[in-house]
Design a protein around this motif. Structure first.
Motif, PDB file in Angstrom:
ATOM      1  N   ASP A  21       0.855  -1.200   0.000  1.00  0.00           N
ATOM      2  CA  ASP A  21       0.000   0.000   0.000  1.00  0.00           C
ATOM      3  C   ASP A  21       0.889   1.248   0.000  1.00  0.00           C
ATOM      4  OD1 ASP A  21      -1.888   1.947   0.116  1.00  0.00           O
ATOM      5  OD2 ASP A  21      -2.904   1.193   1.922  1.00  0.00           O
ATOM      6  N   ALA A  72       0.999   4.215  -1.276  1.00  0.00           N
ATOM      7  CA  ALA A  72       0.527   5.584  -1.003  1.00  0.00           C
ATOM      8  C   ALA A  72       0.428   5.824   0.504  1.00  0.00           C
ATOM      9  CB  ALA A  72      -0.837   5.782  -1.659  1.00  0.00           C
ATOM     10  N   TYR A  73      -0.072   4.796   1.198  1.00  0.00           N
ATOM     11  CA  TYR A  73      -0.220   4.943   2.654  1.00  0.00           C
ATOM     12  C   TYR A  73       1.151   5.052   3.328  1.00  0.00           C
ATOM     13  CZ  TYR A  73      -1.030   3.866   7.534  1.00  0.00           C
ATOM     14  OH  TYR A  73      -1.019   3.915   8.896  1.00  0.00           O
ATOM     15  N   LYS A 105       3.881   6.026   2.091  1.00  0.00           N
ATOM     16  CA  LYS A 105       4.517   7.286   1.789  1.00  0.00           C
ATOM     17  C   LYS A 105       4.052   8.400   2.756  1.00  0.00           C
ATOM     18  CE  LYS A 105       5.615  10.312  -1.999  1.00  0.00           C
ATOM     19  NZ  LYS A 105       5.150  10.863  -3.244  1.00  0.00           N
ATOM     20  N   GLY A 106       2.760   8.452   2.963  1.00  0.00           N
ATOM     21  CA  GLY A 106       2.188   9.473   3.862  1.00  0.00           C
ATOM     22  C   GLY A 106       2.628   9.225   5.303  1.00  0.00           C
ATOM     23  N   ASP A 107       2.568   7.950   5.719  1.00  0.00           N
ATOM     24  CA  ASP A 107       2.862   7.639   7.128  1.00  0.00           C
ATOM     25  C   ASP A 107       4.331   7.851   7.459  1.00  0.00           C
ATOM     26  OD1 ASP A 107       1.623   6.937   9.522  1.00  0.00           O
ATOM     27  OD2 ASP A 107       2.523   4.931   9.453  1.00  0.00           O
TER      28      ASP A 107
END
Ligand SMILES: Nc1ncnc2c1ncn2[C@@H]1O[C@H](COP(=O)(O)OP(=O)(O)O)[C@@H](O)[C@H]1O
Ligand SMILES: [Mg+2]
Length: 454
Positions: free
Chosen positions: A246, A248-249, A251-253
């Motif tokens: 995942d 995208a997740y 990357k954000g986290d």
């Protein structure tokens, strides 16, 4: 001791009569009984004789030419030299009015002529006995007064000695507590400074590398993005891995994680700075410092005691800081004072919370600073706990006085603070409290460096 026996040997009697036969008769009588006798043939001569050497007793005829007995007696009584000499009048006048007049002008007794020898002797002896008793009483009085004065002086001396002793005892206790505290603080200070230094190194490289790690992570993410654009058809293995990850997740986290690591490092740095600031081992000397920095550092070190387990605020701290110049002081010691007083306020508020004291208000510590009369810096630390009773307040600055359970209180905090503020800095430390409404400690420090005592 009072002795009723008249000592005739030393008694000096002046006999005054204008009739020589009477004079001789009387003086012979008295001489026979062992008295010393002087004779005066007129009032004037009598006054002269009495003034030059006051006798113990005067036998005075009333009716005499030129100056009668009354006048002689009046003059005798008017003079400070002869006023105490008793006078016995001798007279043929037998009228009550005459006798009264004799007593009025100061006579001690009255004998009517022609006299009986026995009566004269009895009256003379009577007067001399009274005289002697008076003398003894006077001597005793003087002795008693001296005795009283001596006792009073001894009592004063004892009292002064007792006070000195008490003072010395207090001083001894204070010195002892200071030694204990200095010893404790110096080893604690060294430990803290050493620890702070040791932790500081790894924290510095963690902090420095976080930025690099963040940058590398950004670059890697960009690279993955680029791969996805350039190679849109991935192999099944890569596609499966991407799905599992995942991306995208992550990357954000990852950004959030690194951000919170940065915050954590900053917080550790703050604590280290506070520890170093607080122990100030490098600054044992007098130095101009910003007191607000010291207060803030102390509060950071006490932070864990101001929040509860869930991390929410348990005790609120309100700061009202005025514009202050740097003040010259022993910074580590002044920080120790802030620590002792703030820790006491927290102790008091915790106790109040436990006892269910806070129903309609919240536990609060207020720290105010101000400049007073241009040469005093004042730090007020107050809490809204249960306050201090008058009886306890009278003892809080005494070394080893504590109301806390064994193991919790040492009773040294305020006595040490007192020595630091008053003795080392020439300042003042006062406590105000209305029981049930809280306590306030006022620290006043002179701005002027010359006032530093140590
Ligand atoms: N803010 C306060 N509120 C109520 N009592 C206080 C406060 N500060 C000090 N005291 C009283 O003063 C006593 C002495 O304080 P201290 O010298 O610091 O010794 P300790 O804290 O070890 O008891 C305390 O035991 C407490 O009874
Ligand atoms: Mg204390």
């Amino acid at each position: 001791m009072i002795n009723n026996q008249v000592n005739a040997d030393k008694m000096d009697i002046l006999v005054v009569d204008d009739t020589p036969i009477n004079l001789r008769l009387l003086s012979n009588l008295l001489n026979e009984r062992g008295y010393e006798v002087r004779k005066a043939i007129s009032g004037k001569l009598a006054l002269l004789a009495a003034a030059s050497h006051p006798p113990d007793l005067i036998l005075l005829d009333i009716m005499m030419p030129e100056m009668d007995g009354y006048e002689v007696c009046q003059q005798l009584k008017a003079s400070p030299i002869t006023c105490d000499v008793p006078v016995i009048f001798l007279s043929a006048l037998d009228d009550v009015a005459d006798k009264m007049k004799a007593f009025d002008c100061g006579g001690a007794d009255y004998i009517t002529k022609p006299f009986q020898v026995k009566e004269v002797m009895a009256r003379v002896e009577n007067q001399l006995t009274i005289l002697q008793q008076k003398k003894q009483l006077k001597a005793q009085n003087i002795w008693l007064q001296k005795e009283i004065q001596e006792r009073q002086e001894t009592e004063l001396l004892l009292k002064a000695q007792r006070e000195k002793f008490q003072e010395a005892l207090q001083e001894l206790k204070r010195t002892q507590s200071q030694l204990v505290q200095t010893e404790k603080m110096s080893s604690l200070g060294q430990l803290v400074a050493g620890l702070a230094h040791e932790i500081n190194n790894p924290v510095t490289f963690i902090g420095g590398n976080i930025n690099h790690a963040y940058q590398y992570m950004q670059d890697l993410m960009d690279l993955i993005g680029l791969y996805q654009v350039e190679y849109p058809h991935q192999t099944p293995a890569i596609e499966e891995a991407l799905e599992l990850l995942d991306l995208a997740y992550v990357k954000g986290d990852l950004e959030k994680i690194i951000e919170s690591m940065k915050v954590g490092v900053e917080r550790i740095r703050n604590i280290i700075r506070s520890l170093q600031n607080f122990s100030r081992l490098d600054q044992a000397q007098v130095k101009p410092v910003d007191l607000h920095e010291g207060i803030d550092s102390t509060l950071i070190l006490l932070q864990s005691r101001l929040i509860n387990e869930s991390g929410k605020s348990k005790i609120q701290v309100v700061k009202r800081f005025a514009e202050l110049p740097r003040i010259t002081c022993y910074p580590a010691e002044i920080n120790q004072v802030f620590m002792n007083i703030l820790a006491n306020a927290i102790d008091a508020l915790e106790e109040a919370i436990q006892k269910g004291f806070f129903v309609d208000k919240n536990p609060l510590i207020t720290v105010c600073t101000k400049l007073e009369e241009n040469d005093l810096v004042v730090v007020n630390i107050s809490d809204n706990g249960m306050g201090i009773s008058e009886e306890v307040k009278n003892q809080i600055f005494n070394p080893f006085f504590t109301t806390k359970p064994v193991g919790r209180g040492t009773g040294l905090g305020l006595s040490i603070s007192y020595s630091i503020v008053v003795e080392a800095h020439g300042g003042q430390l006062n406590c105000f409290s209305i029981p049930g409404q809280g306590a306030e400690f006022k620290i006043a420090l002179p701005l002027n460096v010359d006032k530093l005592i140590k």
